[in-house]
Scaffold this active site. Structure first.
Site, PDB file in Angstrom:
ATOM      1  N   GLU A 292      -4.117   0.207 -19.846  1.00 37.08           N
ATOM      2  CA  GLU A 292      -3.628  -1.326 -20.623  1.00 37.08           C
ATOM      3  C   GLU A 292      -4.286  -2.254 -19.927  1.00 37.08           C
ATOM      4  OE1 GLU A 292       0.769  -0.422 -20.765  1.00 37.08           O
ATOM      5  OE2 GLU A 292       0.377   0.086 -22.417  1.00 37.08           O
ATOM      6  N   ASP A 371       4.686   7.554 -25.625  1.00 37.72           N
ATOM      7  CA  ASP A 371       5.368   6.606 -24.001  1.00 37.72           C
ATOM      8  C   ASP A 371       6.557   6.393 -24.913  1.00 37.72           C
ATOM      9  OD1 ASP A 371       5.317   4.476 -22.711  1.00 37.72           O
ATOM     10  OD2 ASP A 371       4.316   2.979 -24.069  1.00 37.72           O
ATOM     11  N   GLU A 399      13.744   1.333 -22.584  1.00 32.25           N
ATOM     12  CA  GLU A 399      13.026   0.000 -23.453  1.00 32.25           C
ATOM     13  C   GLU A 399      12.758   0.624 -24.811  1.00 32.25           C
ATOM     14  OE1 GLU A 399       8.727   0.633 -22.112  1.00 32.25           O
ATOM     15  OE2 GLU A 399       7.626  -0.479 -23.628  1.00 32.25           O
TER      16      GLU A 399
HETATM   17  O1  GCW Z   1       5.779   1.707 -22.143  1.00 28.38           O
HETATM   18  C1  GCW Z   1       4.669   0.720 -22.114  1.00 28.38           C
HETATM   19  C2  GCW Z   1       5.843  -0.908 -21.360  1.00 28.38           C
HETATM   20  C3  GCW Z   1       4.612  -1.532 -20.281  1.00 28.38           C
HETATM   21  C4  GCW Z   1       4.992  -0.375 -19.234  1.00 28.38           C
HETATM   22  C5  GCW Z   1       3.217   0.690 -19.357  1.00 28.38           C
HETATM   23  C6  GCW Z   1       3.382   1.452 -18.316  1.00 28.38           C
HETATM   24  C7  GCW Z   1       4.439  -1.295 -17.140  1.00 28.38           C
HETATM   25  O2  GCW Z   1       5.998  -1.392 -22.314  1.00 28.38           O
HETATM   26  O3  GCW Z   1       5.755  -2.401 -19.643  1.00 28.38           O
HETATM   27  O4  GCW Z   1       3.917  -1.003 -17.747  1.00 28.38           O
HETATM   28  O5  GCW Z   1       5.079   1.356 -20.496  1.00 28.38           O
HETATM   29  O6  GCW Z   1       4.364   2.380 -18.367  1.00 28.38           O
HETATM   30  O7  GCW Z   1       2.777   1.660 -17.916  1.00 28.38           O
END
Ligand code: GCW
Length: 685
Positions: A292, A371, A399
């Site tokens: 990311e 995720d 989240e």
């Molecule tokens: O779940 C996603 C989140 C991001 C997060 C990423 C990760 C810290 O939306 O906000 O970044 O995973 O785990 O690196």
């Protein structure tokens, strides 16, 4: 401070009957150590505070055992317990295990709270307090415990501006406006909460490391980090920092961060030396690389073993470790491309590197391949790696599970992950065993959870979300505890022993994940949320995006074909037994059907319902059950103090309102896509 702030360190006065028994033991704490360390002193202080508050009189600390009954804290070789316990058991206690033992000798009786180390004794002290908090007899104790996992870690996604990535409980307790706050009292209270549930490691900054945080490993900010480390240390918690892989450029004036470059290696060696000058027991670096938009070794044509091993070399001298995250995937995908499957990414990247990582590197693997969705299968990387240390990463912060406005007790979800059988080494090769290192006899292992706390007065925003933090600590200490046991314990500690209160809140907690799943995402499909903040329903929110997050709903059907035969081949990443189960529609469990298969809406599930009817039914049921959570809580009015009662009530009400929004958006979407009516003719818009 309010009752919410005290969380599981509330020690309300006990009723007379229980108090009598405890009082007979708790008049005096004898310390069998000549020079008690800070950790041991804290253990005594916790006992004295807790007991004093529950019984009305604090024990005398450091007496010599003049009373006929007393508590005795012992650390070291524990020879004195050898008569009372099996020697073999004592030998296996390890560094963090403890014994609680009622010892009867002529003329005196005592309860030994004993560990080989002071940390063991500290955990023992909290266990003893827990027995009192939950109203259990201590007259005949014979408890031996040691943690299943070596690293029991909390990851904070706190930024130095005070914000928390994916935080739903206020601002950071560590930072504000680019600086450390150093509210020592709050950090200390937090350290106490961590120790009380057995956690021993913390990373205090976001894995997305921004500009200011990049400098945490420099002399400018290290003294403040060290001050935080000092507080945590006294509760047995080691400090870690997330680092920016590209640090050599902004902090070292170099033009590259290539892990094989000698200047880069020198940079990290110097940073490590500096860090350890300030924090002698520093835990190590946590790294999100090539993920990311975070920088990583790929920029320089190197692989992740090159990157991780380079950092590991810098830390090795001091006993530090590198925790390297496996959340590496293509986040610039084309939704038209049906071949690339994000679920495959972690395994595809890291499985080929098995055996190439240094001994002080640990790979941190998210529980599922995507995720932190409401439901995912376990990541096939567990069981895929045999010669590599690994840590399981869970998300305590909610989240994708209601952002601490909705009630979602996650322990049942985590238990499914821990109990998932990878078959890596035959039956019984669970994720828990892979993560702790037991499965392949790895030197390091453990579990990390992304924190759900902030500076809200009750720490977690939703009062009942405290159960997730508490449950996380308890579960990873002893993965064999059931979700029911953990819920029951937390409710007693938090709300007292009234059977109606205990039964009601336990039920609410234990049902909550499934309720949430029902009105949100059906059959393992995931991602039907608003982009960016991830709150609330948006079925196509991530459908035509670059993130690799699709459900492929059309007028005929829905779901992702991840089979080897006709799909992305993802199922082939599991060992045979598991692969076969997921590959065949007939054996794939209903709750994960759409994760693994694309099926027509008329496909009949094992439950006997069609997929479309299942979607309608669960969404109606889920929203109704969310309503019932409010009713259940209302039934407790007067049995819980006003402030905590009201604060949870307002969240539950918001949840019930929002659950209807979810219900209607999801049902309407699928009615319109499929054109198939609800058998029961309920209102769908
Ligand atoms: O779940 C996603 C989140 C991001 C997060 C990423 C990760 C810290 O939306 O906000 O970044 O995973 O785990 O690196």
């Amino acid at each position: 401070v309010g009752e919410g702030y005290k969380a599981w360190l509330r020690y309300p006065p006990l009723n007379l009957n229980q108090a009598k028994e405890y009082a007979s033991w708790c008049g005096e704490i004898v310390i069998a150590a000549s020079e008690p360390s800070a950790v041991l002193k804290n253990a005594c202080e916790e006992l004295a505070n807790g007991i004093g508050s529950m019984l009305g009189t604090a024990p005398q600390i450091g007496g010599s055992g003049k009373l006929p009954r007393f508590l005795r804290i012992t650390t070291g070789d524990l020879a004195e317990l050898q008569g009372a316990m099996e020697t073999a058991e004592l030998e296996e206690l390890g560094e963090e295990g403890y014994v609680l033992k009622t010892v009867r000798e002529p003329g005196r009786e005592y309860i030994a709270i004993a560990g080989r180390t002071d940390r063991g004794a500290l955990y023992g002290a909290f266990h003893f307090l827990r027995l009192m908090q939950t109203g259990q007899s201590v007259n005949d104790l014979s408890v031996i415990e040691k943690p299943a996992a070596k690293l029991r870690m909390i990851d904070h996604w706190d930024n130095m501006d005070g914000s928390i990535e994916r935080g739903y409980a206020g601002q950071s307790i560590f930072y504000r406006n680019g600086k450390f706050i150093m509210d020592r009292k709050r950090i200390r209270d937090y350290a106490r909460m961590m120790a009380a549930v057995g956690l021993n490691a913390i990373s205090i900054n976001n894995v997305n490391v921004h500009e200011t945080e990049t400098r945490l490993i420099t002399p400018e900010l290290l003294p403040s980090a060290a001050a935080a480390a000092d507080i945590f240390r006294e509760y047995g918690v080691r400090l870690f920092l997330s680092v920016n892989f590209a640090s050599p450029i902004p902090c070292g004036g170099l033009t590259t961060a290539d892990p094989l470059d000698s200047g880069v290696r020198r940079f990290w060696a110097e940073r490590a030396a500096d860090v350890y000058r300030h924090i002698p027991d520093f835990g190590g670096f946590l790294v999100k690389a090539d993920s990311e938009f975070q920088p990583g070794p790929f920029t320089y044509g190197r692989d992740h073993a090159d990157g991780a091993n380079m950092l590991a070399e810098a830390l090795r001298l001091y006993g530090g470790i590198v925790i390297w995250r496996c959340f590496v995937y293509d986040c610039l995908q084309d939704w038209r491309d049906r071949k690339t499957d994000r679920a495959r990414a972690a395994y595809d990247h890291f499985r080929p590197l098995d055996g190439k990582f240094a001994d002080n590197v640990v790979l941190q693997i998210k529980n599922g391949p995507m995720d932190f969705q409401v439901r995912e299968p376990a990541s096939p990387l567990f069981g895929g790696l045999r010669q590599t240390n690994q840590i399981l990463e869970l998300q305590i912060t909610q989240e994708y599970t209601g952002q601490q406005t909705h009630l979602c007790f996650l322990v049942p979800q985590w238990k499914e992950v821990l109990d998932f059988d990878t078959y890596a080494s035959g039956e019984g090769s669970t994720v828990a065993k892979a993560a702790t290192g037991e499965l392949f006899d790895r030197p390091l292992g453990g579990i990390a959870g992304v924190s759900n706390i902030g500076d809200d007065s009750n720490w977690t925003g939703h009062l009942l979300a405290q159960a997730n933090y508490y449950g996380y600590g308890r579960l990873i200490w002893r993965p064999e505890l059931t979700a029911e046991q953990i819920a029951d314990e937390w409710v007693r500690i938090t709300f007292g022993l009234d059977p109606v209160v205990v039964a009601t809140i336990c039920r609410m907690l234990l049902d909550s994940w499934i309720i949430y799943e029902k009105y949100t995402s059906p059959l393992g499909v995931g991602w039907m949320v608003n982009p960016g903040h991830h709150y609330g329903p948006n079925v196509d929110g991530y459908e035509y995006s670059k993130w690799g997050t699709y459900h492929y709903a059309d007028c005929r059907g829905v779901g992702v074909d991840r089979t080897v035969k006709t799909g992305t081949g993802y199922t082939g990443q599991y060992h045979d037994e598991v692969a076969a189960r997921f590959e065949a529609i007939e054996s794939c469990p209903d709750e994960l059907l759409l994760f693994f298969h694309h099926v027509p809406y008329t496909h009949v599930l094992k439950s006997g319902k069609t997929v479309i009817q299942h979607i309608y039914d669960t969404h109606f049921e889920g929203a109704e059950q969310a309503d019932k959570l409010v009713d259940a809580w209302r039934g407790l009015q007067g049995k819980i103090d006003e402030a905590r009662y009201e604060s949870a009530l307002s969240r539950l009400q918001e949840q019930s309102k929002h659950a209807k929004e979810w219900r209607d958006v999801v049902n309407s979407y699928f009615l319109r896509k499929s054109g198939i009516d609800d058998e029961q003719g309920r209102t769908i818009y």
